[in-house]
Design a protein around this motif. Sequence first.
Motif, short mmCIF file in Angstrom:
data_model
loop_
_atom_site.label_atom_id
_atom_site.label_comp_id
_atom_site.label_asym_id
_atom_site.label_seq_id
_atom_site.Cartn_x
_atom_site.Cartn_y
_atom_site.Cartn_z
N CYS A 29 38.31 42.72 44.06
CA CYS A 29 39.02 42.18 42.90
C CYS A 29 39.79 40.92 43.29
N GLY A 30 40.06 40.10 42.27
CA GLY A 30 40.97 38.99 42.44
C GLY A 30 42.41 39.50 42.40
N ALA A 31 43.35 38.63 42.66
CA ALA A 31 44.76 39.02 42.68
C ALA A 31 45.32 39.10 41.27
N GLY A 32 46.35 39.93 41.10
CA GLY A 32 47.02 40.05 39.81
C GLY A 32 48.03 38.94 39.61
N LEU A 82 35.94 36.16 42.31
CA LEU A 82 36.69 37.08 41.46
C LEU A 82 38.02 36.41 41.12
N ALA A 83 38.12 35.92 39.89
CA ALA A 83 39.28 35.12 39.51
C ALA A 83 40.54 35.97 39.43
N GLY A 84 41.66 35.37 39.79
CA GLY A 84 42.94 36.05 39.69
C GLY A 84 43.44 36.10 38.26
N GLY A 85 44.29 37.08 37.95
CA GLY A 85 44.85 37.22 36.61
C GLY A 85 45.91 36.18 36.32
N GLY A 86 46.11 35.88 35.04
CA GLY A 86 47.10 34.91 34.63
C GLY A 86 48.51 35.48 34.68
N GLY A 87 49.50 34.59 34.76
CA GLY A 87 50.90 35.01 34.79
C GLY A 87 51.42 35.34 33.40
N GLY A 95 47.40 34.80 39.72
CA GLY A 95 46.94 35.32 41.00
C GLY A 95 45.83 34.47 41.57
N GLY A 96 45.65 34.52 42.88
CA GLY A 96 44.61 33.73 43.53
C GLY A 96 43.23 34.34 43.40
N GLY A 150 48.70 37.54 45.45
CA GLY A 150 49.29 37.92 44.18
C GLY A 150 50.16 36.82 43.59
N GLY A 151 50.09 36.68 42.25
CA GLY A 151 50.91 35.69 41.58
C GLY A 151 52.39 36.04 41.70
N VAL A 152 53.23 35.02 41.77
CA VAL A 152 54.67 35.22 41.93
C VAL A 152 55.31 35.45 40.56
#
Length: 303
Positions: A95-98, A177-182, A158-159, A144-146
């Motif tokens: 998975c991508g990062a959250g 695997l794209a990271g999730g948006g903030g 997320g990255g 992971g997104g900050v």
Amino acid sequence: MPIDPVEEFDPLKFPFIADEDNFHEYAEYVFEHLSSVVLPGWNAAIAQVNAKLPADLDTLTANLSGRYLRTVILTGAPGTYTPGLGCSRFRVRGCGAGGGGGGADGDTAETQGGCGGGGGAGAECEVWVTVGETVDYAYTLGGGGVGGAHNSSSGSSGGNTTFVSIGDGGAACSITLAGGGGGETVSDSNAAIASGGNGEIASVSGANAFPVILKEGDSGGVGWVITSADLAGDGLSVGGQGGASTFGEVEASRNTEGDGGSIAGFPADGFGVGGIGAAALGSATAVSGGDGGDGIIIIDEYA
């Protein structure tokens, strides 16, 4: 594999101690039958089996296609993956990062508040890859997104997690695997909604890559605030829940109620999960959203 039939044994010639007249004759018959017919027949059958088997167990098991070999878990810093000895294909799950949850700003006015939406989850996949001429693969795990800072800012995305065959520009295998948006944030409001971060998609290409599951990440939950000025009784502020991931647990959303107070968003529990949004009411302390979970890759090797 043909085996000669064993000569028929006469059960009427089985020796019994009570039969004193025939005991010795029948005992000799049984012994003769075992030594001259049964044992040679068994030895011949064993020799035929041995002739068909490899000389050692390693050679035998090496010829068993499709058997499970091992599992490799990739986390942390970027690196290179090389399939183990005897691996002809492997399954990639990951998975991508959250994304990070939105922050919440406390306000000087008692009648206002702020909240943050939850971060989106990273994209997921299950892909089978056949091992061809390319034997090495470069990978990166999304960070992971900050969570949004306490000055009422949105969480960061997320990255991306990537897995690409080396030396051919990804022609054999390329997975992203794209990271999730903030999560977004709202502040200085009597009644408002902060949107959760978007879940993103997975992309797979390459002649040796065969996707089974490509799952878009779950979006983060919305945060919302209604102050006591617009709600009979106490006000309520809720931080959005983080987007869910197969590779982690989703924490419950955080809320504060009354005429004032704040609570920070919790970081993601596990890989690929979105961070939780923050919540604040009245002239409370400003708080940050929770960080999203990092990306991960799990590889199962097969002969």
